[in-house]
Design an enzyme around this catalytic site. Sequence first.
Site, short mmCIF file in Angstrom:
data_model
loop_
_atom_site.label_atom_id
_atom_site.label_comp_id
_atom_site.label_asym_id
_atom_site.label_seq_id
_atom_site.Cartn_x
_atom_site.Cartn_y
_atom_site.Cartn_z
CG HIS B 57 -1.71 -1.19 1.43
ND1 HIS B 57 -2.61 -1.63 0.49
CD2 HIS B 57 -1.79 -2.09 2.45
CE1 HIS B 57 -3.19 -2.73 0.93
NE2 HIS B 57 -2.70 -3.04 2.11
CG HIS B 219 -6.15 -5.92 1.18
ND1 HIS B 219 -7.09 -5.19 1.86
CD2 HIS B 219 -5.00 -5.79 1.86
CE1 HIS B 219 -6.52 -4.65 2.93
NE2 HIS B 219 -5.26 -4.99 2.95
#
Lengths: 208, 333
Positions: B57, B219
């Site tokens: 991320h 995700h």
Amino acid sequence: MSEFSVSKAVAWIKAASAALEKEETRLSDLDAAIGDGDHGANMRRGFVAVVKKLDAAESADLGALYKTVGMTLLSTVGGASGPLYGGFFLELGKRSMGRPAWDAAAMVDALKGGLADIQKRGKAELGDKTMVDALSPALDAMAGAGGDLAAATKAAAAAARDAATKTAPLLARKGRASYLGERSIGHEDPGANSLALLLETLSTTCEA
Amino acid sequence: MKKLINSPEDVVREALEGMELAHPNHLRVSYEPFYIVRKDAPVKGKVALVSGGGSGHEPMHGGFVGMGMLSAACPGHVFTSPTPDQMFEAGKVVSGGAGILQIVKNYTGDVMNFELAAEMLKEEGIAVETVMTDDDVAVEDSLYTAGRRGVGLTILMEKILGAAAEKGMPLKDIKALGDKIRKSGRSMGMALTACTVPHAGKPSFELAENEMEVGIGIHGEPGRRRVPMAPADQITEMLMEPVLTDLPFNKGDTIILFVNGMGGTPLIELYIVYRKAAAIAEKHGLKIARCLVGSYITSLEMAGASVTALRVDDQMLQLWDAPVNTPALRWGV
């Protein structure tokens, strides 16, 4: 067979590690369908670390051995599976402290403790499409199969596998799969599958 | 799979090695276990902010370690939450005597691992409070799901609470401010392409040239629904309307508006999204006091964007404007 010794437990964990390695891709594929696709890799990484730890030092009793397994999984698996499987083995350890071996009753008691820990941490009920769906009926089958460990674990393994397959039509209510809502239907739960592998290897270890 | 990596096993470690070399004035890195702490940690007498989550991320969370934001970040493997020993060890290093605030995105794994870490730190006599983010309106918040996911609001929360800690605000007040931010912000995201987790080696889902996923998380998981591709203005409406009606934001509210890239979308497209998002906010009678446009909370190389709106008051705005000096966010210094 009526006694499950420390050396049997080591053999079980090694067999589980080998099975998880063999099934890594399948577990990750199941996870990719309704989660994020890393369950196989995470479980393999954790059990490889556990086997290394067990090879490095002998455990005095089942309690110490399962504590090592639990602590190692807690610090190597990550995700939700880390605390759930880590906590499961820590609870097996607590309930086996000072025991050189399990008989059938001790095995059922320890595994039931492990199930309770998973439910406490994950807040999952039967039918939520989680590892609980495989473990819970497996322990019922084990408890009802009598004192022979080979027969009891065989019944548990068969029940776990059957239940894991039957998670496919369920709607996921826990974890990342629950974000998908209806789209989680039609896929088997990866956690129920890894749990079934654990019990299948427990059964083959007891037969050997 | 075509990636600028050496091997999937070494991705997180080698990225950390690079960060440590690139930002020696901001941070220090531990490799056993993995964590990043601000260079001057522990800061005596101030609350330490600890966050973390799966890798993939970037720049979140490691890029936000430094003065005025996070004290420590704990990276897990790609898209896998970190383990309790990471937050425990990092917590001990950054604890300056005024307690630790954990900022946790609402994912089952993150929540459980941070819970265990908090238990371990409390046993060491360190005060720990936790605030959660669960701002993703794409997930229905019900008893029958794991609850809403923490996404873009996490960045805004880390900035504002980091400034509060830097000013010396006590733990219980920072916790209360965090809970207020949690209740005041909402987000939604979409994807044009999937992403490939290095150790998986293939995309997490397939999208045809004329399709997109709306309601994704961070995700690489599929979203709530797959719909035909549309122009940027329509896509921005699909994201903004649910965000603005959920809280709900009311006419006259002052907001921070955040347009975030998922990793594979260029800034030129994010500004096209921001242009429309700002127009929609104004149409709803909202006053945009500040904005943030860029890729701050990503899903590897996924193409797509998310929007976050946070209702703010004067205190939050002052803290937003306060100096921050981290690898990924820097102003006022």
